[in-house]
Design an enzyme around this catalytic site. Structure first.
Site, short mmCIF file in Angstrom:
data_model
loop_
_atom_site.label_atom_id
_atom_site.label_comp_id
_atom_site.label_asym_id
_atom_site.label_seq_id
_atom_site.Cartn_x
_atom_site.Cartn_y
_atom_site.Cartn_z
N HIS B 82 0.85 -1.20 0.00
CA HIS B 82 0.00 0.00 0.00
C HIS B 82 0.89 1.25 0.00
CE1 HIS B 82 -2.88 3.03 1.26
NE2 HIS B 82 -2.18 3.26 2.35
N ASP B 111 7.50 23.31 -24.73
CA ASP B 111 7.41 21.92 -24.26
C ASP B 111 8.38 21.78 -23.11
OD1 ASP B 111 7.34 19.00 -24.07
OD2 ASP B 111 6.46 19.05 -26.08
N TRP B 147 7.43 -0.43 4.09
CA TRP B 147 8.02 0.31 2.96
C TRP B 147 9.38 0.86 3.35
CZ3 TRP B 147 9.24 5.53 1.73
CH2 TRP B 147 9.05 6.45 2.77
N SER B 174 13.43 6.92 -12.75
CA SER B 174 12.35 7.69 -13.38
C SER B 174 12.20 9.05 -12.71
CB SER B 174 11.05 6.89 -13.29
OG SER B 174 9.95 7.70 -13.55
N SER B 175 12.22 9.04 -11.37
CA SER B 175 12.04 10.31 -10.63
C SER B 175 13.18 11.27 -10.91
CB SER B 175 11.99 10.06 -9.13
OG SER B 175 10.91 9.26 -8.81
N HIS B 258 13.11 11.76 4.80
CA HIS B 258 12.46 12.99 5.21
C HIS B 258 12.32 13.99 4.06
CE1 HIS B 258 10.13 15.00 8.11
NE2 HIS B 258 10.56 16.10 7.53
N GLU B 260 12.00 13.15 1.18
CA GLU B 260 10.96 12.50 0.38
C GLU B 260 9.55 12.95 0.80
OE1 GLU B 260 10.74 10.67 -2.27
OE2 GLU B 260 8.72 9.84 -2.11
N TYR B 262 8.71 15.71 1.97
CA TYR B 262 8.47 17.06 1.44
C TYR B 262 8.33 17.04 -0.07
CZ TYR B 262 9.17 18.55 6.15
OH TYR B 262 9.03 18.71 7.49
N SER B 273 -1.40 27.52 -3.37
CA SER B 273 -1.07 28.94 -3.51
C SER B 273 -1.52 29.51 -4.86
CB SER B 273 0.44 29.17 -3.36
OG SER B 273 0.88 28.62 -2.15
N HIS B 307 14.44 12.18 13.52
CA HIS B 307 13.22 12.21 14.34
C HIS B 307 12.29 11.04 13.99
CE1 HIS B 307 11.12 15.08 11.25
NE2 HIS B 307 10.78 13.84 11.01
N HIS B 308 12.61 10.31 12.93
CA HIS B 308 11.84 9.11 12.61
C HIS B 308 12.29 7.92 13.45
CE1 HIS B 308 9.83 10.71 9.01
NE2 HIS B 308 10.91 11.47 8.92
N THR B 333 6.41 26.61 7.90
CA THR B 333 5.11 26.04 7.60
C THR B 333 4.01 26.95 8.12
OG1 THR B 333 6.16 23.90 7.91
CG2 THR B 333 3.79 23.90 7.64
N LYS B 336 3.43 29.80 5.83
CA LYS B 336 2.61 29.46 4.67
C LYS B 336 1.13 29.49 5.03
CE LYS B 336 4.05 27.20 1.29
NZ LYS B 336 4.77 28.23 0.53
N ARG B 455 1.21 0.33 15.39
CA ARG B 455 0.89 0.27 13.97
C ARG B 455 1.37 -1.06 13.40
NH1 ARG B 455 5.43 4.09 11.07
NH2 ARG B 455 4.30 3.42 9.23
#
Lengths: 287, 538
Positions: B82, B111, B147, B174-175, B258, B260, B262, B273, B307-308, B333, B336, B455
């Site tokens: 998932h 283009d 994951w 690809s990314s 991390h 990632e 963002y 915006s 922090h993870h 943040t 924003k 979890r």
């Protein structure tokens, strides 16, 4: 067959949905928040959690209040005309960058203080080595020659099998009960040395406020001191994904008075010594 | 000069004479940013429903205590797949699709800068996901180590293990290619006069996101390659017995992970915006502050990774450092969120579907931000870590955050892409059902986590039943509501009402200066200064 069974289960679940909650005695609707726990540290953590929570609620009320007010007051359908000159205001922008800094400092200071207390592992009085394995725990009382395994109890284990037909609500402390709990004294600073045998696990008892990963090849430290009057059973679970039965390796801590604990430790040490002495004789006989 | 005249003439007849190949060749050999954008978005949509179906199965098993449907190992595969499908298959391709469609239109470029590379970076994806999805059918089943792929657990994987790693390599390639294309397009193909600080914020957010991608995707590739050699070639990067360290993987992974997260959210900030000023009929408040805030968030994303993993046992100084840097993220943040609120203030508001999704984004993303601040507090994190509180937190920022951001973007630009206005009432139904069910789905998960539910477990103690049932009902409701979305898009293409250049009254930006749908080749002559001035977003 399987599929039909699954469908019938699903249908039954759907049909029972409105009834499911009232028939159960141990309702979970009230479980909304962290509990303060039974150690000094766990109460400090709870206090921090609540402090930060209420600060967030406060900020939420202000920001969401401002937004909702704007959404109501400046509707085009009510004739609102946009003030297109309003694109920049250095003063207010500095203000809403600076104010959060002070709020964050207000959170960080008590958090740092509590963290220093948590990391103070001096003057511990009892050391137990905890080893997580797939899937259970081993507890080794390093100075007292007591060592045993702790796994999910049989009643839960039978009920948790796929389509076991056993209703989990009939099993006492379903999935949170073990064959041999960790026994510790109340009012004593207990140090756990935590490691893993195969993959990473994580040891957590919410009432004690702390969790620590059990990492193969490394030893982590954790300490707790349960209030002297808070003897009893405390339950937790492995909280680091560790494979197929990750959900089925609970932790139960039996907190006893100092005297009861000493008696238990002495008796268990003697019992294990006896068992070890008998082992060489017993093995051929069994074979 | 002669060239420009030819180009203009060409543009006038674009719908008859655009030299595009027909049939399957148009898509397989595609080099046109609009076609590739469409393919990315369709691919992302398919993956969204696939990843969502797995989530439905997860919520089905968690509806009641006891195991009714799946073996625990298969359950772990469901959670792992998932996440991989949603992150790498749905969200990231959706962003690249939106970038492909919008960036050339918004900066006045004909283009993307590297059209063949663009084709390649898209066509890697179906093969990557074919490889990943086929793991469901190999011995040992799909990857079940999460994951995050932490060793040593990940190393216990069966045949799926190398397949997953190669699939991740492909997605990463690809990314990176997509990100390079975005950077080169933005830096080299802007129309004359389109200075960096005149660019729409969606373009800005993607420029910064693209740099993040280029910085961290190779780190992920390195991490999974080390896993591969640990498993097959006897290295011991992550095995203590050979002098390695399993925690080192977590450091490397989250150094990717991390930034990632963002990468997943910054383009949404850009879209929101764009949308809020349109429907507030007022320029964005604090444009430059918005740009600097995104840049600050991107910088901070590189120094908060641990922090993870506060519970792995790190020194006090490390815990304090990562707590403070993490808390700092709240400041840009916050800027924003305040600027969005100030944009609404004294506006002239209407509530079309893109605006509804954008407003829900601001509310619900902020709730995810609050739980993020709570999670930064290390002592409290010791309680939250690896519980449903974390699950609630990141789903609040990813579903009503990122996914609502993508939907807002699609609802905003769909009339531009198709030339048709969609059924707005249906769009509002889609919005309200999504907004209500997403909260029924995820809000109770805060309670579950605080009450002590870990979890990634297939079964739970009976006191967690009630809120799990609520969460599952929310999940099924949310999942079913999403079926309205493809139906609405299909209906818009087939039966929508034709609209003019500017689909929304308050819309500004170069894309709204083009016809709807834009010609196959747009901005072959760059927009004039007059057009740029009319399109100015702030």
């Amino acid at each position: 067959m399987m599929i039909r069974y699954a469908y019938s289960k699903l249908a039954a679940a759907a049909a029972l949905l409105p009834l499911a909650a009232p028939v159960r005695a141990d309702s979970g609707w009230g479980l909304l928040n962290m509990t303060p726990g039974v150690t000094d540290i766990s109460r400090k953590i709870y206090a921090l959690h609540m402090e930060v929570f209420w600060i967030c609620v406060g900020i939420g009320v202000v920001v969401f209040g401002w937004m909702i007010w704007s959404l109501i007051a400046f509707r085009k359908s009510k004739g609102a005309v946009a003030d297109t000159s309003l694109v920049h205001n250095t003063k207010i922008e500095i203000l809403w960058t600076a104010i959060p800094v002070f709020i964050l400092i207000a959170m960080a200071v008590p958090a740092a203080r509590t963290l220093v207390d948590i990391e103070d592992t001096r003057n511990t009085e009892l050391t137990i080595k905890v080893t997580g394995f797939q899937w259970g725990w081993n507890y080794d009382y390093l100075d007292d020659g007591v060592n045993y395994f702790s796994r999910l109890d049989r009643a839960s284990d039978a009920a948790r099998q796929l389509l076991s037909g056993i209703d989990p609500t009939t099993v006492p402390n379903y999935l949170l009960s073990v064959d041999h709990p960790l026994v510790v004294p109340a009012g004593v600073k207990v140090r756990l040395l935590i490691t893993g045998a195969d993959v990473i696990h994580s040891w957590w008892v919410p009432a004690f406020g702390l969790k620590k990963d059990a990492i193969p090849g490394f030893i982590n430290e954790l300490w707790f001191r349960v209030d002297p009057d808070k003897t009893g059973l405390y339950r937790g679970q492995c909280v680091e994904l560790c494979g197929r039965d990750h959900g089925f390796m609970p932790i139960v801590v039996d907190v006893r008075s100092k005297a009861d604990f000493s008696a238990w430790l002495k008796a268990t040490a003697a019992e294990q010594k006896q068992a070890a002495a008998n082992a060489p004789a017993a093995t051929p006989a069994a074979g | 000069m002669a060239y420009a005249q030819v180009a203009v003439a060409h543009d006038d007849h674009s719908s008859h004479d655009d030299h595009k190949p027909h049939g399957w060749r148009r898509w397989v050999y595609a080099t046109n940013h609009k076609d590739i954008g469409t393919m990315y978005l369709v691919f992302a949509g398919i993956m969204f429903f696939l990843g969502g179906s797995l989530a439905m199965l997860i919520r089905l098993e968690l509806f009641r205590p006891g195991l009714q449907f799946f073996d625990p190992l298969f359950f772990n595969s469901l959670t792992t797949m998932h996440a991989l499908i949603m992150i790498f298959g749905a969200i990231m391709p959706a962003w690249t699709g939106l970038a492909n469609w919008q960036i050339p239109l918004q900066v006045g470029a004909p283009d993307m800068a590297l059209p063949r590379l663009n084709n390649f970076s898209f066509w890697i994806l179906p093969f990557a996901f074919l490889l990943l999805l086929s793991t469901f059918f190999v011995p040992g089943g799909a990857p079940a180590g999460g994951w995050t792929m932490y060793p040593p657990l990940m190393l216990q994987g069966g045949a799926s293990f190398p397949m997953t790693i190669f699939a991740i390599h492909l997605m990463g390639a690809s990314s990176i290619l997509g990100a390079m294309n975005v950077i080169v397009t933005i830096l080299n193909l802007r129309a004359p006069g389109m200075t960096l600080l005149r660019m729409p914020l969606f373009v800005w957010s993607w420029l910064i996101t693209a740099y993040l991608l280029i910085a961290v995707m190779p780190v992920l590739a390195g991490a999974v390659t080390m896993l591969l050699t640990d498993h097959f070639f006897g290295t011991t990067f992550f095995t203590a017995a050979g002098g390695g360290d399993p925690v080192m993987f977590q450091h490397i992974f989250w150094f990717f992970g991390h930034p990632e997260v963002y990468i997943l959210i910054l383009p949404a900030f850009g879209i929101i915006s764009e949308i809020i000023p349109t429907f507030a009929r007022k320029p964005i408040f604090g444009y430059e502050a918005m740009v600097y805030a995104i840049a600050s968030i991107a910088f901070l994303s590189f120094i908060v990774w641990a922090h993870h993993m506060f519970t792995v046992g790190m020194p006090l100084a490390g815990e304090l450092f990562f707590m403070l840097t993490t808390m700092l993220i709240a400041i840009p943040t916050g800027v924003k969120v305040f600027n969005w609120c100030a944009t609404i203030w004294k506006g002239s508001l209407t509530f079309e579907p893109p605006m509804l999704f954008a407003l829900a984004f601001v509310f619900l993303f902020t709730i995810g931000g609050f739980s993020g601040v709570m999670l930064a507090i290390v002592p409290a994190d010791f309680q939250y870590q690896d519980t449903y509180f974390v699950v609630a937190h990141f789903h609040y920022v990813l579903v009503p955050g990122t996914i609502f951001g993508i939907m807002a973007g699609v609802y905003y630009w769909l009339p531009k892409w198709t030339g048709h206005m969609y059924d707005q009432t249906l769009g509002k139904w889609h919005f309200w059902l999504s907004a209500i069910f997403v909260n029924v789905l995820f809000f109770p998960q805060h309670f579950l986590g605080l009450a002590g539910m870990p979890r990634r477990i297939p079964d739970y103690a009976v006191q967690f039943t009630d809120w799990n049932m609520v969460s599952s009902i929310g999940g099924f409701g949310f999942g079913l509501s999403q079926l309205l979305f493809p139906y609405l898009i299909w209906k818009c293409i087939k039966h929508g009402v034709p609209i003019g250049n500017r689909a929304w009254e308050g819309a500004h930006g170069l894309e709204w200066e083009l016809p709807s749908p834009p010609p196959f080749h747009s901005w072959e002559t760059p927009p004039t200064e007059a057009v740029l001035a009319r399109a100015a977003v702030h």
